[in-house]
Every structure is written in structure tokens, then in C-alpha cells.
Design a protein around this motif. Structure first.
Motif, PDB file in Angstrom:
ATOM      1  N   GLN A 107       0.809  -1.215   0.000  1.00 59.19           N
ATOM      2  CA  GLN A 107       0.000   0.000   0.000  1.00 59.19           C
ATOM      3  C   GLN A 107       0.844   1.266   0.000  1.00 59.19           C
ATOM      4  O   GLN A 107       0.308   2.368  -0.168  1.00 59.19           O
ATOM      5  CB  GLN A 107      -0.925   0.003   1.224  1.00 59.19           C
ATOM      6  N   GLU A 157      -1.040  -8.159  -3.956  1.00 62.10           N
ATOM      7  CA  GLU A 157      -1.618  -6.836  -3.704  1.00 62.10           C
ATOM      8  C   GLU A 157      -1.237  -5.856  -4.802  1.00 62.10           C
ATOM      9  O   GLU A 157      -2.057  -5.024  -5.221  1.00 62.10           O
ATOM     10  CB  GLU A 157      -1.139  -6.308  -2.339  1.00 62.10           C
ATOM     11  N   LYS A 160      -3.419  -6.550  -7.809  1.00 64.73           N
ATOM     12  CA  LYS A 160      -4.766  -6.005  -7.666  1.00 64.73           C
ATOM     13  C   LYS A 160      -4.804  -4.533  -8.081  1.00 64.73           C
ATOM     14  O   LYS A 160      -5.741  -4.083  -8.748  1.00 64.73           O
ATOM     15  CB  LYS A 160      -5.230  -6.141  -6.208  1.00 64.73           C
ATOM     16  N   THR A 161      -3.755  -3.798  -7.678  1.00 65.37           N
ATOM     17  CA  THR A 161      -3.680  -2.389  -8.057  1.00 65.37           C
ATOM     18  C   THR A 161      -3.538  -2.238  -9.567  1.00 65.37           C
ATOM     19  O   THR A 161      -4.181  -1.380 -10.182  1.00 65.37           O
ATOM     20  CB  THR A 161      -2.478  -1.715  -7.365  1.00 65.37           C
ATOM     21  N   LYS A 163      -4.563  -4.367 -11.832  1.00 68.12           N
ATOM     22  CA  LYS A 163      -5.829  -4.749 -12.463  1.00 68.12           C
ATOM     23  C   LYS A 163      -6.834  -3.607 -12.400  1.00 68.12           C
ATOM     24  O   LYS A 163      -7.594  -3.381 -13.341  1.00 68.12           O
ATOM     25  CB  LYS A 163      -6.398  -5.993 -11.779  1.00 68.12           C
ATOM     26  N   SER A 164      -6.843  -2.875 -11.279  1.00 65.81           N
ATOM     27  CA  SER A 164      -7.768  -1.750 -11.160  1.00 65.81           C
ATOM     28  C   SER A 164      -7.440  -0.633 -12.148  1.00 65.81           C
ATOM     29  O   SER A 164      -8.312   0.153 -12.521  1.00 65.81           O
ATOM     30  CB  SER A 164      -7.749  -1.204  -9.721  1.00 65.81           C
ATOM     31  N   LYS A 165      -6.158  -0.570 -12.564  1.00 64.05           N
ATOM     32  CA  LYS A 165      -5.729   0.434 -13.549  1.00 64.05           C
ATOM     33  C   LYS A 165      -5.727  -0.120 -14.975  1.00 64.05           C
ATOM     34  O   LYS A 165      -5.304   0.565 -15.913  1.00 64.05           O
ATOM     35  CB  LYS A 165      -4.324   0.932 -13.199  1.00 64.05           C
ATOM     36  N   HIS A 166      -6.159  -1.390 -15.133  1.00 61.44           N
ATOM     37  CA  HIS A 166      -6.215  -2.061 -16.433  1.00 61.44           C
ATOM     38  C   HIS A 166      -4.841  -2.096 -17.102  1.00 61.44           C
ATOM     39  O   HIS A 166      -4.725  -1.921 -18.321  1.00 61.44           O
ATOM     40  CB  HIS A 166      -7.236  -1.373 -17.352  1.00 61.44           C
ATOM     41  N   CYS A 171       0.162  -6.848 -15.021  1.00 64.29           N
ATOM     42  CA  CYS A 171      -0.589  -8.025 -14.558  1.00 64.29           C
ATOM     43  C   CYS A 171       0.016  -9.314 -15.105  1.00 64.29           C
ATOM     44  O   CYS A 171       0.127 -10.321 -14.389  1.00 64.29           O
ATOM     45  CB  CYS A 171      -2.046  -7.917 -14.981  1.00 64.29           C
TER      46      CYS A 171
END
Length: 218
Positions: A107, A157, A160-161, A163-166, A171
Motif C-alpha cells: 500500500q 496486492e 490487484k492495483t 488490475k484496477s488500472k487495467h 498483470c
């Protein structure tokens, strides 16, 4: 000098000296509350305040974690929250709670905890390299040397970040790395240990299989 205060206006304080009267005020009184709360989180608990060994460790950890969360709610910008996450990660790492530490490391922005440096720090003890692990506590190095789960948590983790930003490139890269780490964890439990240790760690194999299955499915 004499301090004066009217009970009808408790928020106002005056300082009188001779014929001078000065109004005392604070424009940002809660500015450093988050910092003082954070300092309290990492203060050692006196042994006289601890109970039984196992129970007190669980209670202390929950209490400290809640204090960190409270310090985070007092932050007024992302920079302060990044400091709280970094201190939180270092605290749990020093206690040997490496997976929890890795979660908070992920984080932190790269300016506070660069990706490459953090990933290397979590992976070197497993490789038997101690040159870059001198800043870790003995508990941290011992836990990191026994499992890749801290590195897996950190990379998961981070993915995941991404993936949220495509960000498909990140990834794909992290996904390949994570797949290899999961496979290594499965193989290591069956091949890298003496026979008597394989028997004692046999219960971990279904867990590792489930983690790999869950990761590939997601």
C-alpha cells in the motif's frame, strides 16, 4: 504575566502583562495528532502490563493494529497515510508477521518503498542471501526464509492495483512470477525437506494447492 479566560467563552485565552492584553489562538491545533498517535503505536508495552504469553500477543497485536488504523484516520493527506503504512509494515515485519507486513508494504507508494527494493528484501532470505537483509529483525529473516508467502502476498496486492488500472503488461508479468512462486511452494513442501519434516508439513500441501487453484481461477 497572567492568563485570563472567560467561562462564557472557553475557547478564548488572553495573556495580560501590565497594560498589554494579547489574545492567544491556535490555527491548526490538531496538525500533529496523527504523528503522536503513530509514535504511541510503536512504543514497547511494559512487561508488567502483559498477561499470558499467547493471549497477550494476540491482544497486543489487535490493539496495535487498531491504533495504526486510528492514526491513519487522523491523517489529512496521502503523504501522511503513506508514512503510517510504512511504519505499520516495518512494525509487523520486525515482529515476524511477514504476510501482514507485506500487505501494508504494497500500500506504500514507490517513493516510500520502491517495488524492486521491497521485492528483493522479501525474497533474499529464502535464497539464503543475508547481505541485503541486515535491516530485518531475526524474527523477520526467519519467517521469510521458511516461506515465499510474504512475497506472494506483496505481489498479489500489487497485481490487484494493476488490475484496477487495467495495466495488462504489469498483470501479466506479476502473474507469471506469482504462478512460479505458488508452484515452488508446492514442490518445496514435498522435496526440499527431510522425510520427518515432510510428514510434519504434509498438512500444508492441500493449503498450497488451494491457494494455487484460487490464484489461477481469479
Amino acid at each position: 504575566a497572567e492568563l485570563l479566560m472567560d467561562i462564557r467563552r472557553s475557547d478564548q485565552i488572553w495573556l495580560r502583562k501590565g497594560r498589554s492584553l494579547v489574545h492567544i489562538s491556535s490555527s491548526c491545533e490538531d496538525r500533529d495528532v496523527w504523528k503522536f498517535t503513530l509514535m504511541k503505536c510503536v512504543e514497547p508495552v511494559p512487561s508488567s502490563q502483559r498477561g499470558g504469553a499467547n493471549d497477550s500477543e494476540v491482544v497486543d497485536e489487535k490493539h496495535v493494529d487498531s491504533q495504526f488504523e486510528h492514526a491513519k484516520t487522523l491523517c489529512i493527506n496521502q503523504q501522511q497515510k503513506a508514512v503510517v503504512n510504512a511504519v505499520r509494515a516495518e512494525y509487523f515485519l520486525s515482529q515476524g508477521r511477514v504476510e501482514l507486513a507485506a500487505k501494508y508494504m504494497a500500500q506504500c507508494p514507490s517513493a516510500v518503498m520502491p517495488f524492486a527494493d521491497t521485492a528483493i528484501r522479501l525474497s533474499l532470505p529464502m535464497l539464503g542471501t543475508n547481505e541485503s537483509c541486515r535491516n530485518n529483525s531475526s524474527k523477520a529473516n526467519e519467517a521469510l526464509a521458511n516461506s515465499n508467502m510474504a512475497l506472494i502476498t506483496y505481489l498479489s496486492e500489487k497485481m490487484k492495483t494493476a488490475k484496477s488500472k487495467h495495466d495488462s503488461a504489469v498483470c501479466t508479468t506479476l502473474g507469471a512470477w506469482l504462478t512460479e512462486l505458488h508452484l515452488h511452494e508446492r514442490e518445496r513442501e514435498g522435496s526440499d525437506k527431510p522425510v520427518y519434516l515432510r510428514q510434519s508439513h504434509r498438512h500444508l500441501q492441500p493449503v498450497n494447492h488451494a491457494l494455487l487453484h484460487q490464484f489461477l481461477s481469479s
